[in-house]
Scaffold this motif. Sequence first.
Motif, PDB file in Angstrom:
ATOM      1  N   GLU A  30       0.024  29.798 -36.903  1.00  0.00           N
ATOM      2  CA  GLU A  30      -0.671  29.795 -38.064  1.00  0.00           C
ATOM      3  C   GLU A  30      -1.265  31.388 -37.988  1.00  0.00           C
ATOM      4  O   GLU A  30      -1.215  31.747 -39.242  1.00  0.00           O
ATOM      5  N   THR A  31      -1.748  31.824 -36.766  1.00  0.00           N
ATOM      6  CA  THR A  31      -2.445  33.197 -36.971  1.00  0.00           C
ATOM      7  C   THR A  31      -1.632  34.050 -35.989  1.00  0.00           C
ATOM      8  O   THR A  31      -2.166  34.353 -34.614  1.00  0.00           O
ATOM      9  N   PRO A  32      -0.615  34.514 -36.152  1.00  0.00           N
ATOM     10  CA  PRO A  32       0.336  35.264 -35.123  1.00  0.00           C
ATOM     11  C   PRO A  32      -0.313  36.662 -34.656  1.00  0.00           C
ATOM     12  O   PRO A  32      -0.028  36.716 -33.577  1.00  0.00           O
ATOM     13  N   GLU A  33      -1.507  37.038 -35.366  1.00  0.00           N
ATOM     14  CA  GLU A  33      -2.267  38.157 -34.935  1.00  0.00           C
ATOM     15  C   GLU A  33      -2.808  37.841 -33.452  1.00  0.00           C
ATOM     16  O   GLU A  33      -2.958  38.575 -32.659  1.00  0.00           O
ATOM     17  N   MET A  34      -3.303  36.660 -33.265  1.00  0.00           N
ATOM     18  CA  MET A  34      -3.699  36.309 -31.792  1.00  0.00           C
ATOM     19  C   MET A  34      -2.532  36.580 -30.782  1.00  0.00           C
ATOM     20  O   MET A  34      -2.974  37.033 -29.607  1.00  0.00           O
TER      21      MET A  34
ATOM     22  N   PRO B 254       1.151  45.144 -22.420  1.00  0.00           N
ATOM     23  CA  PRO B 254       2.324  46.201 -22.480  1.00  0.00           C
ATOM     24  C   PRO B 254       3.407  45.612 -21.489  1.00  0.00           C
ATOM     25  O   PRO B 254       4.780  46.260 -22.042  1.00  0.00           O
ATOM     26  N   ASP B 255       3.323  44.973 -20.578  1.00  0.00           N
ATOM     27  CA  ASP B 255       4.626  44.495 -20.234  1.00  0.00           C
ATOM     28  C   ASP B 255       5.181  43.172 -20.839  1.00  0.00           C
ATOM     29  O   ASP B 255       6.179  42.688 -20.285  1.00  0.00           O
ATOM     30  N   GLY B 256       4.540  42.822 -21.861  1.00  0.00           N
ATOM     31  CA  GLY B 256       4.946  41.845 -22.732  1.00  0.00           C
ATOM     32  C   GLY B 256       4.796  40.364 -22.392  1.00  0.00           C
ATOM     33  O   GLY B 256       5.135  39.402 -22.977  1.00  0.00           O
ATOM     34  N   LYS B 257       3.844  40.336 -21.524  1.00  0.00           N
ATOM     35  CA  LYS B 257       3.249  39.036 -20.919  1.00  0.00           C
ATOM     36  C   LYS B 257       1.694  38.913 -21.445  1.00  0.00           C
ATOM     37  O   LYS B 257       1.093  39.880 -21.841  1.00  0.00           O
ATOM     38  N   ILE B 258       1.450  37.816 -21.509  1.00  0.00           N
ATOM     39  CA  ILE B 258      -0.170  37.192 -22.009  1.00  0.00           C
ATOM     40  C   ILE B 258      -0.783  36.928 -20.482  1.00  0.00           C
ATOM     41  O   ILE B 258      -0.261  35.902 -19.955  1.00  0.00           O
ATOM     42  N   TYR B 259      -1.909  37.669 -20.246  1.00  0.00           N
ATOM     43  CA  TYR B 259      -2.744  37.324 -19.213  1.00  0.00           C
ATOM     44  C   TYR B 259      -4.008  36.608 -19.608  1.00  0.00           C
ATOM     45  O   TYR B 259      -4.500  35.985 -18.822  1.00  0.00           O
ATOM     46  N   SER B 260      -4.500  37.052 -20.730  1.00  0.00           N
ATOM     47  CA  SER B 260      -5.822  36.372 -21.244  1.00  0.00           C
ATOM     48  C   SER B 260      -5.628  35.705 -22.619  1.00  0.00           C
ATOM     49  O   SER B 260      -4.789  36.282 -23.441  1.00  0.00           O
ATOM     50  N   LEU B 261      -6.541  34.929 -22.904  1.00  0.00           N
ATOM     51  CA  LEU B 261      -6.196  33.718 -24.151  1.00  0.00           C
ATOM     52  C   LEU B 261      -7.211  34.788 -25.173  1.00  0.00           C
ATOM     53  O   LEU B 261      -8.340  35.066 -24.771  1.00  0.00           O
TER      54      LEU B 261
ATOM     55  N   GLU C 237       0.121  60.408 -29.202  1.00  0.00           N
ATOM     56  CA  GLU C 237       0.816  59.852 -28.681  1.00  0.00           C
ATOM     57  C   GLU C 237       0.619  58.782 -28.040  1.00  0.00           C
ATOM     58  O   GLU C 237       1.628  57.633 -28.267  1.00  0.00           O
ATOM     59  N   ILE C 238      -0.099  58.469 -27.053  1.00  0.00           N
ATOM     60  CA  ILE C 238      -0.574  57.222 -26.484  1.00  0.00           C
ATOM     61  C   ILE C 238      -0.986  56.556 -27.437  1.00  0.00           C
ATOM     62  O   ILE C 238      -0.479  55.149 -27.368  1.00  0.00           O
ATOM     63  N   ARG C 239      -1.767  56.577 -28.328  1.00  0.00           N
ATOM     64  CA  ARG C 239      -2.322  55.515 -29.434  1.00  0.00           C
ATOM     65  C   ARG C 239      -1.197  55.244 -30.046  1.00  0.00           C
ATOM     66  O   ARG C 239      -1.028  53.804 -30.605  1.00  0.00           O
ATOM     67  N   LYS C 240      -0.242  56.067 -30.598  1.00  0.00           N
ATOM     68  CA  LYS C 240       1.021  55.679 -31.460  1.00  0.00           C
ATOM     69  C   LYS C 240       1.653  54.711 -30.620  1.00  0.00           C
ATOM     70  O   LYS C 240       2.085  53.918 -31.267  1.00  0.00           O
ATOM     71  N   ASP C 241       2.219  55.081 -29.484  1.00  0.00           N
ATOM     72  CA  ASP C 241       2.926  54.268 -28.420  1.00  0.00           C
ATOM     73  C   ASP C 241       2.347  52.644 -28.480  1.00  0.00           C
ATOM     74  O   ASP C 241       3.041  51.907 -28.619  1.00  0.00           O
ATOM     75  N   ALA C 242       1.050  52.662 -28.386  1.00  0.00           N
ATOM     76  CA  ALA C 242       0.293  51.375 -28.203  1.00  0.00           C
ATOM     77  C   ALA C 242       0.499  50.542 -29.589  1.00  0.00           C
ATOM     78  O   ALA C 242       0.531  49.604 -29.439  1.00  0.00           O
ATOM     79  N   TYR C 243       0.222  51.561 -30.484  1.00  0.00           N
ATOM     80  CA  TYR C 243       0.277  50.608 -31.932  1.00  0.00           C
ATOM     81  C   TYR C 243       1.676  50.420 -32.192  1.00  0.00           C
ATOM     82  O   TYR C 243       1.998  49.202 -32.726  1.00  0.00           O
ATOM     83  N   LYS C 244       2.708  50.966 -31.807  1.00  0.00           N
ATOM     84  CA  LYS C 244       4.096  50.379 -31.995  1.00  0.00           C
ATOM     85  C   LYS C 244       4.402  49.179 -31.126  1.00  0.00           C
ATOM     86  O   LYS C 244       4.959  48.326 -31.567  1.00  0.00           O
ATOM     87  N   ARG C 245       3.911  49.051 -29.905  1.00  0.00           N
ATOM     88  CA  ARG C 245       4.073  47.925 -28.998  1.00  0.00           C
ATOM     89  C   ARG C 245       3.306  46.735 -29.768  1.00  0.00           C
ATOM     90  O   ARG C 245       3.890  45.707 -29.919  1.00  0.00           O
ATOM     91  N   TYR C 246       2.066  47.201 -30.310  1.00  0.00           N
ATOM     92  CA  TYR C 246       1.161  45.955 -30.796  1.00  0.00           C
ATOM     93  C   TYR C 246       1.991  45.402 -32.117  1.00  0.00           C
ATOM     94  O   TYR C 246       2.202  44.157 -32.352  1.00  0.00           O
ATOM     95  N   THR C 247       2.637  46.253 -33.080  1.00  0.00           N
ATOM     96  CA  THR C 247       3.026  45.696 -34.208  1.00  0.00           C
ATOM     97  C   THR C 247       4.569  45.294 -33.853  1.00  0.00           C
ATOM     98  O   THR C 247       5.184  44.588 -34.745  1.00  0.00           O
ATOM     99  N   SER C 248       5.062  45.384 -32.766  1.00  0.00           N
ATOM    100  CA  SER C 248       6.471  45.043 -32.242  1.00  0.00           C
ATOM    101  C   SER C 248       6.487  43.466 -31.943  1.00  0.00           C
ATOM    102  O   SER C 248       7.498  42.877 -31.554  1.00  0.00           O
ATOM    103  N   VAL C 249       5.107  42.823 -31.590  1.00  0.00           N
ATOM    104  CA  VAL C 249       5.154  41.656 -30.854  1.00  0.00           C
ATOM    105  C   VAL C 249       5.589  40.637 -32.102  1.00  0.00           C
ATOM    106  O   VAL C 249       4.927  40.639 -33.136  1.00  0.00           O
ATOM    107  N   LYS C 250       6.451  39.704 -31.539  1.00  0.00           N
ATOM    108  CA  LYS C 250       6.886  38.790 -32.514  1.00  0.00           C
ATOM    109  C   LYS C 250       6.262  37.305 -32.180  1.00  0.00           C
ATOM    110  O   LYS C 250       6.317  37.017 -30.802  1.00  0.00           O
TER     111      LYS C 250
END
Length: 538
Positions: A156-160, A167-174, A525-538
């Motif tokens: 319902e809230t994919p931003e969660m 960064p490794d694509g896994k979830i470690y914290s809820l 550069e670091i912040r844009k890379d992190a932003y790209k990863r964030y917005t790429s999560v499906k």
Amino acid sequence: MKKSNRAYRFKLAGTIVLAAVLLFNLAGCSGSGDKDPKSDAAASDFNQEGLPIVNEPITLDVLTVRWGNMGDTFVQNQWLKDLEQSTNVKINWQVMSSNDWGEQKSIMLASGTLPDIVFGDIVFSDADIVNNLTYFRPLDDYIDQYMPNLKAAMEETPEMKQMSTFPDGKIYSLPARLPSRPQSSIQPIINKTWLDKLGLEVPDNTEELYQVFKAFKTQDPNGNGKPDELPVSGSGNISIDLLNPFGITDINGNSMMVIDNEPVYYPITENYKEAIKWAHKLYSEGLIDQEIFTQDNTMLTAKHQNPDVPLVGFSNQWVPDAVFGQWKDQYIAIPSIAGPDGKRYQGGEPLGMNLRRNEFLITTSNEYPEVSARWADQFYTNEASIQNFWGAIGTVIQKNDDGTYTLMNPPEGTSADAWYWDQSVRDFGPKYVSPSFEKNIILDETTGDGLKLVIDKLGSEYVTTPFPNVMYSAEEFLELPTLTTDIDGFVGTTRAKWISEGKIDEEWDAYVKKLNDMGLERLMEIRKDAYKRYTSVK
């Protein structure tokens, strides 16, 4: 399958007992010999669905941190007590004070000796977790298999899911989604008594605000016959919220915004330059407190709460009664101030200021991760979440026959917010309130959370898109402290210099060059890379 009850609680009287506490924890958390080494999913006592979660009681050690001297009264929350009975999962709460936690945290992470569960985002930062991933279990499979409530919330809230993916694509914290939170953050607050005495209207734009400030400064609105009024004050530096009318907003304090879907470092923008020029105009005419760059919060509070007469005319605050003490009734929240371009800009979050991460972690020393995941999933229902944000039904919340929920009045002499912190885990821990459920929550619109939602209507439609709470890698965390310390320090001192002395046009090009020499391009550069990863999560 019964696990021994390690009866220790982190409560420190001071650093003199830190070593003793740590040794005690080492003995209790070692996990040697007192637990069934089998996975609980394979044990016959574990129930993958329904309640209880386990047929025979077990005890889990849960570490949480509370602000200051709040203590552990929240454990008396009736919902938490009922949860223990219905799940057969007993909790040994280890409650630390934020006053002591910084030093104890360093010792704990250095030793590698952690409890079963970490509860609340105040315990470990992103960097703490990323730099110690071997201490924490990836939770993706547990979410998929054992946490239907959280799975539904993430759908319902994919931003969660976005904000919880490392960064490794896994979830470690809820994550958590808090109930009844505003979209806007800090709102303009003005002394309405002063306006009325001087026959002035509520200012709508920066020019009108400037004229009001001049009247506050020169026409003795507090009536004591002294030229002691301070149209605007502050401590350490100018509040970025004062610059909102120029399109500058920064709820996360990282000098970043998102403009046209692109991360932007606003201290090198033209909008920022024009905002600083305006602030210099105010300062040079004495409309900004001349001690703003040298006084601390204690001095500022003394001015806000001056015992004889009110001194400060305008501020940016969460609610009008936040800082002005006995004078609070003279102040009102007003709509966001329009800038020179005729537009309004408001700091906040368009989706609501309600999403958080790092609220629940399962450590690798936890031998019952499936049980822990199912236990956490009980928090991700609407009714559970409101009881863990305000207090239990029957104690703080009244459940009505029409399906609505009303917050009761706090005891005489206790503020609503203090009562909620006393009765619940409040901001901390896993929870999820569906946006569609919030209409069922009835809040007192004259105080606390209800008042903030009323004020929110003054600025919510002007809320800008903040740079999100992105996640950085361990390698990026190695670079960030040096880059941000140097760059933020230079930007802050230069801002103060330009507001107090001017000359921003003459010095602008050299300022931008200096920032690039200090590594601004690498920081971006670091912040844009992190932003790209964030917005790429499906």
